[in-house]
Design a protein around this motif. Structure first.
Motif, PDB file in Angstrom:
ATOM      1  N   GLN A 173     -73.144   4.983  -7.197  1.00 45.45           N
ATOM      2  CA  GLN A 173     -74.353   5.194  -7.380  1.00 45.45           C
ATOM      3  C   GLN A 173     -73.784   5.077  -9.276  1.00 45.45           C
ATOM      4  O   GLN A 173     -73.652   5.761  -9.687  1.00 45.45           O
ATOM      5  CB  GLN A 173     -74.970   6.120  -6.370  1.00 45.45           C
ATOM      6  CG  GLN A 173     -74.948   5.212  -5.260  1.00 45.45           C
ATOM      7  CD  GLN A 173     -75.133   4.123  -4.798  1.00 45.45           C
ATOM      8  OE1 GLN A 173     -76.788   3.617  -4.835  1.00 45.45           O
ATOM      9  NE2 GLN A 173     -74.764   3.448  -5.184  1.00 45.45           N
ATOM     10  N   PRO A 174     -75.942   5.212  -9.460  1.00 42.82           N
ATOM     11  CA  PRO A 174     -75.899   5.426 -10.880  1.00 42.82           C
ATOM     12  C   PRO A 174     -76.064   7.074 -10.810  1.00 42.82           C
ATOM     13  O   PRO A 174     -76.239   7.561 -10.218  1.00 42.82           O
ATOM     14  CB  PRO A 174     -77.787   5.053 -11.322  1.00 42.82           C
ATOM     15  CG  PRO A 174     -78.028   4.387  -9.871  1.00 42.82           C
ATOM     16  CD  PRO A 174     -77.197   4.601  -8.809  1.00 42.82           C
ATOM     17  N   SER A 206     -78.052  10.314  -9.791  1.00 35.25           N
ATOM     18  CA  SER A 206     -78.964   9.786  -9.230  1.00 35.25           C
ATOM     19  C   SER A 206     -79.092  10.620  -7.756  1.00 35.25           C
ATOM     20  O   SER A 206     -80.561  10.593  -7.366  1.00 35.25           O
ATOM     21  CB  SER A 206     -78.773   8.733  -9.042  1.00 35.25           C
ATOM     22  OG  SER A 206     -78.276   7.665  -7.755  1.00 35.25           O
ATOM     23  N   THR A 234     -83.025   2.287  -4.961  1.00 33.22           N
ATOM     24  CA  THR A 234     -82.059   0.887  -5.257  1.00 33.22           C
ATOM     25  C   THR A 234     -81.810  -0.214  -4.225  1.00 33.22           C
ATOM     26  O   THR A 234     -81.316  -0.053  -3.067  1.00 33.22           O
ATOM     27  CB  THR A 234     -81.301   1.139  -6.104  1.00 33.22           C
ATOM     28  OG1 THR A 234     -80.281   2.669  -5.461  1.00 33.22           O
ATOM     29  CG2 THR A 234     -81.293   2.004  -7.210  1.00 33.22           C
ATOM     30  N   ASN A 243     -84.399  -1.617  -8.852  1.00 30.65           N
ATOM     31  CA  ASN A 243     -84.571   0.388  -8.603  1.00 30.65           C
ATOM     32  C   ASN A 243     -85.741   0.651  -9.027  1.00 30.65           C
ATOM     33  O   ASN A 243     -85.881   0.050 -10.796  1.00 30.65           O
ATOM     34  CB  ASN A 243     -83.026   0.628  -9.734  1.00 30.65           C
ATOM     35  CG  ASN A 243     -83.337   1.800 -10.321  1.00 30.65           C
ATOM     36  OD1 ASN A 243     -84.049   2.503  -9.899  1.00 30.65           O
ATOM     37  ND2 ASN A 243     -82.204   1.796 -11.671  1.00 30.65           N
TER      38      ASN A 243
END
Length: 352
Positions: free
Chosen positions: A180-181, A184, A207, A225
């Motif tokens: 995942q980012p 985040s 997302t 996103n």
């Protein structure tokens, strides 16, 4: 159907019961039923609504089992099992009869088989420990059954762990992950058509990714996103996303909408925190509405009714109590129909 029974957990020593009358648009407080401390997350057995499970979100965490009648009478705890760690913030009963408890505070969790009845836990299961990020701490926050896997969003490690059973029931292992980012903080997830919908607490974003075939890749490009923060927050507001729900379409609500709760942990908004409503269409997440709830820090909310036409929600702080909203405009909007303030804060719900 006119009357619906709702059970609500929270940071206290009881489960609260309510009666929602949809014709009269009233929400009546019924009773408090004693549990272990901090039954912050409730979940029903997947095929037997007379069996309830609750976490004890404490430094020495546990899950408990109860019986519940159709009119919301909850028994004393039938069984209590340790989760092997600190602050289980989530529990869920699987289709296999196993019960998952995820320890947010200690980066681990347990998947407990039940024995001769779904009310009795087998406590021999090994604890599953999630690898912490470099210089950080793992914070598993949820578990979702996906085929033969269990998906676990880890807010601390910015990943979704993929667990598979490793031999006997209760023994599970990490078989992969979906990155995942960075920063985040993935909190809660939903899946539809092999697409992973993730609500990120720290970035307040929603997302979508395709779920790779297990064993092929630990990465997947973001298909969408978006920020869920409302467009006009008060000065000093600070947000952390809360709950993600995506009820299945039905005849009354044929379009699949996504509902994500905001939690303003900064300067309070007099309108309360909002629930953002989205639709994923044409490869994009489109914002449909921001519905202000009159609740502060909406951690728990749950759909109920014969067609998932009602949503019950509460804040983890404040004095907003428990509110029931009705889906309108085919699910595009939510309209408050009832509220009760006998208990001011709650954190999770089940409709019995």
């Amino acid at each position: 159907m006119v009357n619906f029974t709702i059970l609500a957990g929270g940071y206290d020593v009881f489960v609260a019961s309510y009666l929602f009358n949809s014709d009269a648009s009233t929400l009546s407080f019924l009773n408090k039923y004693t549990t272990g401390s901090n039954p912050s997350w409730l979940t029903l057995h997947p095929t037997n609504n007379s069996i309830l499970y609750a976490t004890n979100e404490n430094s020495v965490g546990a899950v408990q089992s109860f019986t519940v009648t159709p009119d919301g009478v909850v028994s004393s705890a039938i069984d209590t099992a340790p989760t092997g760690g600190d602050s289980p913030a989530f529990a869920v009963a699987l289709s296999t009869g196993q019960v998952v408890g995820m320890n947010y505070g200690s980066g681990n969790g347990v998947i407990l088989p039940t024995t001769s009845t779904p009310l009795d836990f087998d406590t021999s299961s090994p604890v599953i420990t999630f690898p912490p990020p470099a210089g950080g701490v793992s914070h598993p926050h949820m578990a979702l059954e996906y085929g033969r896997e269990i998906l676990v969003p880890d807010l601390g490690a910015d990943t979704i762990w993929r667990l598979v059973e490793d031999g006997s029931p209760g023994a599970w292992k990490i078989a992969g992950s979906i990155g995942q980012p960075t920063g985040s903080g993935p909190r809660h997830i939903a899946v539809h058509d092999d697409l992973l919908y993730t609500l990120h607490e720290l970035s307040s974003t929603l997302t979508i990714q395709a779920i790779p075939v297990l064993g092929t890749s630990n990465t997947s490009a973001l298909l969408a996103n978006v920020s869920i923060i409302p467009p006009d927050p008060p000065a000093g507001a600070s947000y952390g996303a809360g709950e993600l729900l995506m009820p299945a379409p039905n005849e009354a609500f044929p379009t699949r909408y996504i509902y994500a709760s905001n939690r303003n942990i900064g300067t309070t908004d007099e309108r309360g925190d909002s629930i953002a409503v989205y639709e994923y269409t044409g490869g994009k997440l489109n914002l449909i509405a921001q519905v202000y709830t009159g609740l502060d820090q909406v951690r728990g909310m749950e759909f109920g009714g014969e067609n998932s036409e009602y949503l019950v929600a509460s804040g983890v702080v404040g004095e907003g109590g428990v509110a029931v909203f009705e889906r309108t405009e085919g699910g595009k909007n939510l309209v408050e129909v009832a509220r009760n303030t006998d208990v001011l804060t709650r954190t999770s719900f089940v409709w019995v």
